[in-house]
Design an enzyme around this catalytic site. Structure first.
Site, PDB file in Angstrom:
ATOM      1  N   PHE A  57       0.775  -1.136   0.149  1.00 27.87           N
ATOM      2  CA  PHE A  57       0.116   0.109  -0.110  1.00 27.87           C
ATOM      3  C   PHE A  57       0.887   1.211   0.079  1.00 27.87           C
ATOM      4  O   PHE A  57       1.853   1.264   0.848  1.00 27.87           O
ATOM      5  CB  PHE A  57      -1.113  -0.118   1.420  1.00 27.87           C
ATOM      6  CG  PHE A  57      -1.641   1.071   1.337  1.00 27.87           C
ATOM      7  CD1 PHE A  57      -2.816   1.580   0.359  1.00 27.87           C
ATOM      8  CD2 PHE A  57      -1.581   2.056   2.350  1.00 27.87           C
ATOM      9  CE1 PHE A  57      -3.707   2.656   0.741  1.00 27.87           C
ATOM     10  CE2 PHE A  57      -2.275   3.336   2.448  1.00 27.87           C
ATOM     11  CZ  PHE A  57      -3.306   3.532   1.638  1.00 27.87           C
ATOM     12  N   GLN A  58       0.614   2.092  -0.942  1.00 24.92           N
ATOM     13  CA  GLN A  58       1.049   3.218  -0.986  1.00 24.92           C
ATOM     14  C   GLN A  58       2.758   3.121  -1.365  1.00 24.92           C
ATOM     15  O   GLN A  58       3.592   3.876  -0.906  1.00 24.92           O
ATOM     16  CB  GLN A  58       1.149   4.242   0.035  1.00 24.92           C
ATOM     17  CG  GLN A  58      -0.367   4.684   0.378  1.00 24.92           C
ATOM     18  CD  GLN A  58      -0.592   5.815   1.205  1.00 24.92           C
ATOM     19  OE1 GLN A  58       0.296   6.042   2.320  1.00 24.92           O
ATOM     20  NE2 GLN A  58      -1.317   6.799   0.958  1.00 24.92           N
TER      21      GLN A  58
ATOM     22  N   MET B 163       0.017  34.379 -20.573  1.00 27.19           N
ATOM     23  CA  MET B 163       1.083  34.036 -21.379  1.00 27.19           C
ATOM     24  C   MET B 163       0.599  33.190 -22.586  1.00 27.19           C
ATOM     25  O   MET B 163       0.907  33.360 -23.606  1.00 27.19           O
ATOM     26  CB  MET B 163       2.298  33.606 -20.766  1.00 27.19           C
ATOM     27  CG  MET B 163       3.664  33.628 -21.401  1.00 27.19           C
ATOM     28  SD  MET B 163       4.165  34.991 -22.029  1.00 27.19           S
ATOM     29  CE  MET B 163       5.340  35.378 -20.711  1.00 27.19           C
TER      30      MET B 163
ATOM     31  N   LYS C 132      10.219   2.513   6.723  1.00 27.61           N
ATOM     32  CA  LYS C 132       9.364   2.697   7.928  1.00 27.61           C
ATOM     33  C   LYS C 132      10.145   1.916   8.942  1.00 27.61           C
ATOM     34  O   LYS C 132      10.417   2.573  10.095  1.00 27.61           O
ATOM     35  CB  LYS C 132       7.990   2.303   7.705  1.00 27.61           C
ATOM     36  CG  LYS C 132       7.090   2.490   9.145  1.00 27.61           C
ATOM     37  CD  LYS C 132       5.957   1.973   9.060  1.00 27.61           C
ATOM     38  CE  LYS C 132       4.956   1.969  10.404  1.00 27.61           C
ATOM     39  NZ  LYS C 132       3.876   1.240  10.387  1.00 27.61           N
TER      40      LYS C 132
END
Lengths: 629, 212
Positions: free
Chosen positions: A168-169, A538, A218
């Site tokens: 996950f992630q 622009m 982690k």
């Protein structure tokens, strides 16, 4: 069949729980299983019992991160929490001297770190969690890379046992940042963190500055460690492949001095490298000694006080005509800490056709990359200019009188034909260059001005009137819209004591306006000047001039910005006429905290002159008589 | 997401454009229409051999490959191995380009923190070697012919099967090219080449030149 909780924990079968992890029974499988449980926040953390007072618990990787930042003299960082970086947030409370700014999007955090670094010269720090937190930082990292800004971006990553398993992630953020950082790291072991972080800061700020990304798993953030921080000498000694050349080669310096002695029409081109090196005094002394005008790039704004007689102006695509004429007729260009970007040179074949070029840059790869040069000098701008100063002959004022007189004539002519100074544009609406000029005046040219990208950026560089280095902040290389407000947020926390103005168009403003809430929550005193022409200005200008008036997607709706600011709890005021401009600016200055000034400017004003793509500096468009004008 | 459309780099900038310099005015050089400014590079393309000593760390190869791709250099071959020195690896990078472009590639390589030394040994006296292993299709009728050819080209047979044989050849790139061309008519079932490795002749050592 009914299962009780106790049953679930004791599955049927031969004794212990059956593992579905591939390679069950191996050490690796056990690590994966443990990591998976931790990702779901099952079971205890590996951290020993947490107590409020730092020191009465085990020191972990997350502590090393905080210590490393503080050791660098950085007192603020910009971040957003997420699953795998939570161990860091768990210890942040133990470091009250380290200010954490909770941004509303990681891109804002990266730009804030960038803005902080540009005005302080210290390394800016931003953080995010793995996956989307990390990818959201990418635009800001790229912005810092293209503009050589010292930023350390720290991300959490999934536990090391899960890397490569599409957890996950999880995303390969190291692979993503590799081509857009000066260097990057993946750390899986807390014992490596002190060395890696010290190296990251050292690399980010030394030589040609740039962003460094440190990705930390982690488990490394949670791991206990006793590893000590290395000294700066140890860090440098441990990086044999990173030895920036600081002093210029003496033989090359002599060649440069000989070029200066021969030159009759020299022009100095000052870039970001002058500001990085803090070489403003050396630059001014050098220019005065040889009687050469100084032109500057977008990121070289502030290299010299614009009131100085030899400060000639902003060069390039939207630079002053007189500056580009001087370059095109120069017989010697002394380029200091700039890289001959295509926005500076236009068509290289027709660039400065009479000029020989002396190019000073700290990065050897910049020399000879875009233009061939006669005298390359690798080195730090301050040291090279200091070494060159005694080697060049002083040119008496009368020696350059005719040349400087001609340049002055060109300047008068070019300034007279611009919109500079007129409060109302031709249709009676508010003229943007006037507003920029007023912001400069009413802040005594002493503030920090943070531009966005597009027309507002060019107006700012042309008309605000800069007197000090590092008071102009702009995304030059990457041209990142949405840069202004978050970068100003970082600049305002730099402790410079200067007022900070974010100059932005309505397009860029709408890209990162979530950071208004950060400004309000943290009471960060950024004054936002919103230039609202209800256009992508622009884009509109290019479509008008280059794409035959095919205005696809140039028109942009915006909200009622007063109501928007009110919803965020930010004081705001609106100005639509020239006579309202002063009061609006003063209103914002009077607010203790952030404030928004909504300038409703002319919808179809263009930035002139303009060098069309592929053309040269002599092919400037100075006005446009299209159907709208 | 820039508001400013990117100028597409001119494919052949200024080739036709007459230079249009600003009026130089007094004090300017006399010639009115200067020639177009020379662009860096543009010289003859030729094969360059670069030798790089790098820190032996995971990801270094990726950094080199990524940089070459991003900077638009096309690697012909790349051979990587450890050296006899702890922590140092050696890369031999072969690429085509003009001298200026290759010099730029070297400067870009030096921007990588893990690169310790890069040397362009093109044009220097070197020994150069490459190894190829080729699985050639053979039949009973032409096996002898193939074996003879391998022998003549100083190759070596590594494996023989009823319908194929594997031969190895080592030598300069040209010698390997020549061998491959010779056996191509019999039918090449598989081919693997290591890419060239080079070393300068004489006593000079790139490894010893690395400051540590």
């Amino acid at each position: 069949m009914t299962l009780t909780k106790g049953d679930a924990a004791r599955p049927p079968g031969r004794g212990g729980r059956r593992s579905h992890v591939p390679g069950a029974g191996t050490e690796h499988a056990a690590a994966v299983e443990k990591a998976q449980r931790e990702m779901l926040h099952e079971g205890g953390s590996t951290v020993a019992v947490r107590t409020a007072a730092h020191g009465s618990r085990q020191r972990i990787g997350a502590d090393v991160v905080c210590e490393a930042i503080l050791r660098q003299g950085v007192d603020v960082f910009f971040s957003y929490p997420g699953g795998v970086i939570l161990p860091l947030y768990d210890v942040l409370g133990d470091y009250p001297e380290l200010r954490h700014v909770l941004v509303r999007h990681e891109q804002g955090g990266a730009h804030a770190a960038d803005g902080y670094a540009r005005v302080t010269g210290r390394v800016g720090v931003c953080m995010g969690t793995s996956g989307p937190g990390a990818t959201n930082l990418v635009t800001g990292i790229g912005t810092a890379m293209l503009d050589s800004v010292p930023v350390v971006a720290i991300t959490g990553n999934v536990p090391s046992a899960l890397i490569g398993k599409d957890a996950f992630q999880e995303i390969d953020i190291n692979g993503i940042t590799l081509p857009m950082t000066k260097h990057n790291y993946l750390v899986r072991d807390a014992d490596e963190l002190p060395r890696v972080l010290a190296e990251a800061f050292h690399i980010a700020r030394s030589g040609r500055p740039g962003p460094v990304h440190v990705d930390i798993t982690k488990d490394a953030l949670q791991q206990e460690t006793h590893a000590q921080h290395p000294t700066e000498d140890d860090v440098a000694a441990g990086l044999p492949g990173f030895r920036p050349t600081m002093g210029g080669n003496h033989r090359q310096l002599k060649l440069a001095a000989a070029e200066v002695a021969r030159a009759e029409r020299p022009v100095i081109l000052a870039g970001h490298g002058v500001l990085h090196a803090g070489a403003e005094d050396e630059l001014r002394a050098f220019a005065e000694k040889i009687g050469a005008p100084i032109a500057w790039t977008l990121l070289g704004v502030g290299a010299i006080d614009e009131r100085h007689p030899l400060a000639y102006g902003f060069m390039g695509m939207h630079g002053w005509k007189h500056v580009n004429r001087a370059i095109q007729s120069a017989d010697l260009l002394l380029a200091i800490g700039m890289r001959f970007d295509d926005r500076v040179t236009g068509n290289v074949r027709t660039y400065a056709p009479y000029a020989r070029i002396v190019h000073v840059d700290i990065d050897p790869a910049e020399i000879g990359k875009n233009v061939a040069v006669e005298v390359p000098i690798v080195g730090d701008a301050k040291r090279v200019l200091a070494a060159l100063l005694p080697m060049v002959d002083a040119v008496p004022a009368e020696g350059r009188a005719a040349y400087l007189e001609q340049l002055a004539d060109w300047r008068r002519e070019s300034e007279a034909t611009s919109w500079h100074g007129s409060g109302a544009w031709r249709d009676g609406t508010l003229s943007a260059d006037y507003v920029v000029q007023k912001i400069g005046e009413l802040t005594d040219h002493e503030a920090i001005y943070v531009g966005d990208v597009g027309q507002n950026q060019m107006w700012l560089a042309r008309y605000a009137g800069f007197r000090h280095p590092n008071t102009h902040v702009s995304s030059g290389g990457l041209g990142t819209m949405g840069f202004s407000v978050p970068a100003a947020m970082g600049a305002a926390l730099g402790g410079t004591g200067r007022e900070v103005w974010a100059i932005t168009g309505d397009g860029g403003f709408q890209m990162t306006l979530q950071e208004l809430m950060t400004l309000v929550q943290d009471r960060i005193p950024v004054k936002i000047a919103l230039f609202d022409n209800k256009k992508l200005g622009m884009i509109r200008q290019w479509q008008e001039i280059i794409y035959a008036g095919n205005f696809h997607s140039a028109h942009l709706l915006g909200p009622d910005y007063l109501k928007l600011a009110e919803a965020f709890g930010m004081p705001a005021v609106k100005a639509t006429r020239p006579d309202e401009v002063d009061d609006a600016i003063r209103f914002a200055q009077g607010v203790d905290g952030p404030a928004l000034v909504w300038f409703e400017i002319a919808g179809e004003q263009n930035v002139f002159p303009m060098m069309p793509a592929g053309k040269g500096l002599s092919d400037l468009i100075e006005h446009w008589d299209g159907p709208d004008e | 997401m820039s508001a400013e459309p990117t100028a597409s780099p001119d494919a052949d900038p200024g080739a036709q454009d007459a230079p249009a310099p600003d009026a130089p005015g007094q004090g300017a050089p006399a010639h009115a229409v200067p020639p177009p400014r020379a662009l860096p590079g543009g010289g003859d393309q030729r094969l360059h051999r670069l030798v790089a000593i790098v820190v032996d760390k995971p990801g270094v190869l990726n950094r080199v490959a990524s940089l070459m791709r991003a900077r638009n250099f096309n690697i012909d071959s790349l051979a990587v191995s450890r050296t006899d020195r702890e922590g140092l690896s050696r890369m031999t990078i072969s690429l085509h380009g003009d001298d200026v472009a290759v010099e730029q590639a070297i400067k870009q390589l030096y921007r990588l923190i893990d690169i310790l030394k890069v040397q362009d040994v093109t044009g220097e006296a070197t020994v150069e070697h490459e190894l190829a292993i080729v699985k050639v299709r053979v039949t009973d009728s032409n096996r002898a012919e193939v074996l003879k050819l391998v022998e003549l080209t100083r190759g070596r047979v590594l494996d023989v099967a009823p319908d194929a044989l594997i031969a190895e050849i080592s030598g300069t790139e040209a010698e390997v090219d020549n061998f491959v061309a010779c056996v191509r008519d019999f039918g090449i079932r598989e081919l693997v080449r290591t890419g060239a490795v080079v070393m300068t002749r004489g006593g000079a050592s790139i490894e010893e030149a690395v400051k540590r």
